[in-house]
Scaffold this active site. Structure first.
Site, PDB file in Angstrom:
ATOM      1  N   LYS A  79       0.947  -1.257   0.083  1.00 55.15           N
ATOM      2  CA  LYS A  79      -0.038  -0.054  -0.015  1.00 55.15           C
ATOM      3  C   LYS A  79       1.111   1.257  -0.102  1.00 55.15           C
ATOM      4  O   LYS A  79       1.855   1.390   0.721  1.00 55.15           O
ATOM      5  CB  LYS A  79      -0.741   0.056   1.063  1.00 55.15           C
ATOM      6  CG  LYS A  79      -2.024   0.904   1.194  1.00 55.15           C
ATOM      7  CD  LYS A  79      -2.820   0.789   2.520  1.00 55.15           C
ATOM      8  CE  LYS A  79      -4.094   1.729   2.593  1.00 55.15           C
ATOM      9  NZ  LYS A  79      -4.904   1.812   3.810  1.00 55.15           N
ATOM     10  N   SER A 154     -10.001   1.738   2.596  1.00 55.40           N
ATOM     11  CA  SER A 154      -8.910   2.389   1.847  1.00 55.40           C
ATOM     12  C   SER A 154      -7.741   1.588   0.866  1.00 55.40           C
ATOM     13  O   SER A 154      -7.236   1.827  -0.088  1.00 55.40           O
ATOM     14  CB  SER A 154      -8.077   3.337   2.594  1.00 55.40           C
ATOM     15  OG  SER A 154      -7.397   2.887   3.511  1.00 55.40           O
ATOM     16  N   SER A 178      -9.950  -0.510   7.273  1.00 51.93           N
ATOM     17  CA  SER A 178      -9.196  -0.324   5.632  1.00 51.93           C
ATOM     18  C   SER A 178      -8.525  -1.447   4.950  1.00 51.93           C
ATOM     19  O   SER A 178      -8.212  -1.477   3.921  1.00 51.93           O
ATOM     20  CB  SER A 178      -8.439   0.777   5.588  1.00 51.93           C
ATOM     21  OG  SER A 178      -8.976   2.022   5.444  1.00 51.93           O
TER      22      SER A 178
END
Lengths: 490, 98
Positions: A79, A154, A178
């Site tokens: 990420k 996210s 997330s």
């Protein structure tokens, strides 16, 4: 070579038994990214050259006859809020568009120490704020099951990449769901570890008392392998904890395990299809001998406002560092700007709408005259929420809930209604407030209205549903155990 | 729920520039969200102490010796190189007064 469906153990075995080389594997994943990612949009940047160099190192090591670690040669996505040395780390924000990470995050050091191959950085909501990855300043990521839908967020890029075989596993971060929610939307496994189990050093901070890094993978076993590599106390993160040695080995049987079903999580607002899939899974686990008990977590309805006050307050403080002086996008070269203008303009131009909204909410909640009414009150309600779980875990070993009230929603469906987007997090935020570990496990699919244009994919019309398994603090090993058993039943 | 003046005040505290249009939008959206936050007034918290940290590990100070570790000039160079304005290895800022 074709990389479809490979788990970490598949690749590890193949490498050790010399069925294929790490170079072949990495090329396979790079080809997949090359052919698919223009449409899927999971990656912000791909490190083709470095990935192949690392693969070659692993191949050389195997050639020499060395015993290779379990993650050696395994292609991973990271990420884009986790620092990888000398690579851009943007948190999907314009304000960090050209920021180069000067060091590795501790989790990256650990992955590299094993010889894992970092394929690239994955898309996300800007600064991890959002539940759909639509808040990325750079691109849209699509749900692999239906390109008209969001992958969740996210960590949407990390989940979509694993689900589409663009990487074997990935790292995400979870502040209010997330990791778990995108894992659920994309039909993969995601773990939010206990607060303190994994070092946050090198993770771009959003809300420091809630953030945790965790794995997204194809199977529970894979998530466990990655967790075992990244966990542990780190002198560079004073909130990280040494815990492994104190925890007994988990029981490998379902029989006699007590599983709590919180009635507040199965009420109004839960999609009927999601409910059915989750309830059927619970029945299967019951048939294996687990004791299912209805429990109550009475403070559940306060979780969203409590979470959003604490998370935005901490965010407003954490994001104060982006001021256009030390790094990142800046207005400083503007001749007419004075010092205050540099701050104001840099932040106005660099942050997206949702980030601005949260900075405003947090600043408001912490400002003179409001601190007690908002932030302090929320921290007290947080205590009540934590006590709910403490009470529940005196009676049961695990808590089973849905991860999200609905399957993946459509792109654009909620993006213009911030409050509606916040409410999506209803089943995940309490876990962060209480600091607990929780796994998102794909347990079935629901049929949704077929999209008329969706003729090119056989899976259109079916969307994955995730079960959330919440455990006691630092009992990740027990969660993996019950997770593996449940995985086999569905 | 929140006045335009309050929005402007908070934006200033946050060092966040907002256009006139953004201020209006922010006022409407924050108003709705703050209304929803009113829900937190319900539970009785008179006897409750706040959770600081995540409430998992015991809250204690983690101490270490205050030792300066020397970074290599390359690392220092990499860090200062990212400053949007710099001079002789220092960050350059606009004058604080005027």
């Amino acid at each position: 070579m074709e990389t479809k469906g490979f788990t970490i153990s598949d690749i590890h075995r193949g490498l050790v038994e010399k069925e294929f080389s790490a170079t072949e594997i990495v090329k396979g994943y790079l080809n997949k990214i090359e052919s698919l990612d223009k449409k899927l949009g999971a990656f912000l940047e791909v490190f083709q050259e470095d990935a192949l160099i690392q693969a070659k190192k692993v191949d050389d090591s195997i050639f020499r006859g060395d015993k290779i670690p379990v993650l050696a040669g395994i292609p991973a996505g990271v990420k884009d809020n986790i620092l990888v040395k000398d690579k851009k780390c943007t948190a999907a924000s314009k304000i960090l568009e050209n920021y180069l990470a000067p060091y590795d995050a501790t989790v990256i050091e650990k992955l590299k120490g094993q010889g894992a191959v970092i394929l690239g950085k994955t898309n996300m909501d800007e600064f991890a704020m959002g539940g759909s990855t639509e808040n990325s300043a750079f691109k849209l990521t699509r749900n692999p099951y239906d390109f008209k839908r969001v992958p969740g967020g996210s960590s949407g890029g990390s989940a979509a990449a694993v689900a589409s075989d663009e990487c074997c596993f990935s790292l995400g971060s979870d502040t209010g769901g997330s990791i778990r929610q995108p894992a659920s939307f994309c039909g993969v496994v995601g773990l939010k570890p206990t607060y303190g189990a994994v070092s946050r050093y090198g993770l771009i901070a959003f809300a420091s008392s809630l953030d945790q890094i965790g794995p997204i993978a194809k199977t529970v076993e894979d998530a466990e392998i990655v967790f075992d590599v990244i966990e542990g106390k780190d002198p560079k993160d004073s909130t990280s904890v040494e815990f492994k040695s104190q925890i007994p080995n988990p029981k490998s049987q379902v029989k006699g395990l007590r599983i709590g079903i919180p009635k507040e999580y199965f009420g109004e607002g839960l999609d009927s299809g999601v409910r059915k899939v989750v309830e059927e899974t619970i029945e299967k686990v019951e048939k294996e001998g687990a004791k299912i008990e209805e429990i109550s977590l009475p403070q559940t309805k306060y979780a969203i406002p409590c979470y959003y006050i604490i998370a935005t307050s901490e965010a407003s403080a954490n994001l104060a560092r982006y001021e256009g002086i030390k790094y990142g996008r800046s207005n400083i070269k503007c001749q007419t700007s004075n010092l205050l203008d540099v701050y104001l303009k840099t932040r106005e131009e660099g942050f997206g709408d949702e980030v601005k909204r949260r900075i405003m909410l947090g600043t408001y909640a912490l400002s003179a005259g409001y601190y007690e009414a908002y932030y302090l009150r929320a921290q007290k309600v947080r205590t009540l929420i934590r006590k709910d779980f403490e009470r529940a875990f005196q009676k049961v070993d695990f808590i089973f809930t849905p991860v999200s009230p609905t399957p993946a929603f459509k792109i654009g469906e909620k993006i213009n209604d911030p409050l509606k987007m916040y409410l999506v997090d209803i089943f995940t935020v309490s876990v962060n407030l209480a600091g607990l570990p929780a796994l998102s496990l794909p347990v079935g699919k629901v049929e949704v209205e077929k999209d008329k244009a969706g003729k090119n994919s056989a899976s259109v019309g079916w969307l994955p549903v995730g079960l959330q398994i919440i455990g006691r603090p630092f009992r990740e090993s027990e969660i993996f155990q019950i997770g593996k058993i449940t995985e086999k039943l569905v | 729920m929140i006045s335009k003046k309050e929005v402007e005040h908070v934006a200033k505290l946050a060092r966040l520039g907002l256009s006139e249009k953004e201020i209006e939008k922010m006022q409407a959206e924050l108003g709705l969200i703050l209304d929803y936050f009113e829900l937190l007034k319900e539970p009785d918290i008179s006897q409750v102490s706040p959770t600081f940290g995540a409430g998992i590990a015991p809250l204690e100070n983690i101490m270490r010796e205050d030792i300066v570790k020397k970074e290599s000039p390359q690392t220092v160079g990499k860090i200062t190189a990212q400053a949007p304005a710099k001079e002789k290895g220092h960050f350059k800022v606009k004058g604080v007064f005027g």
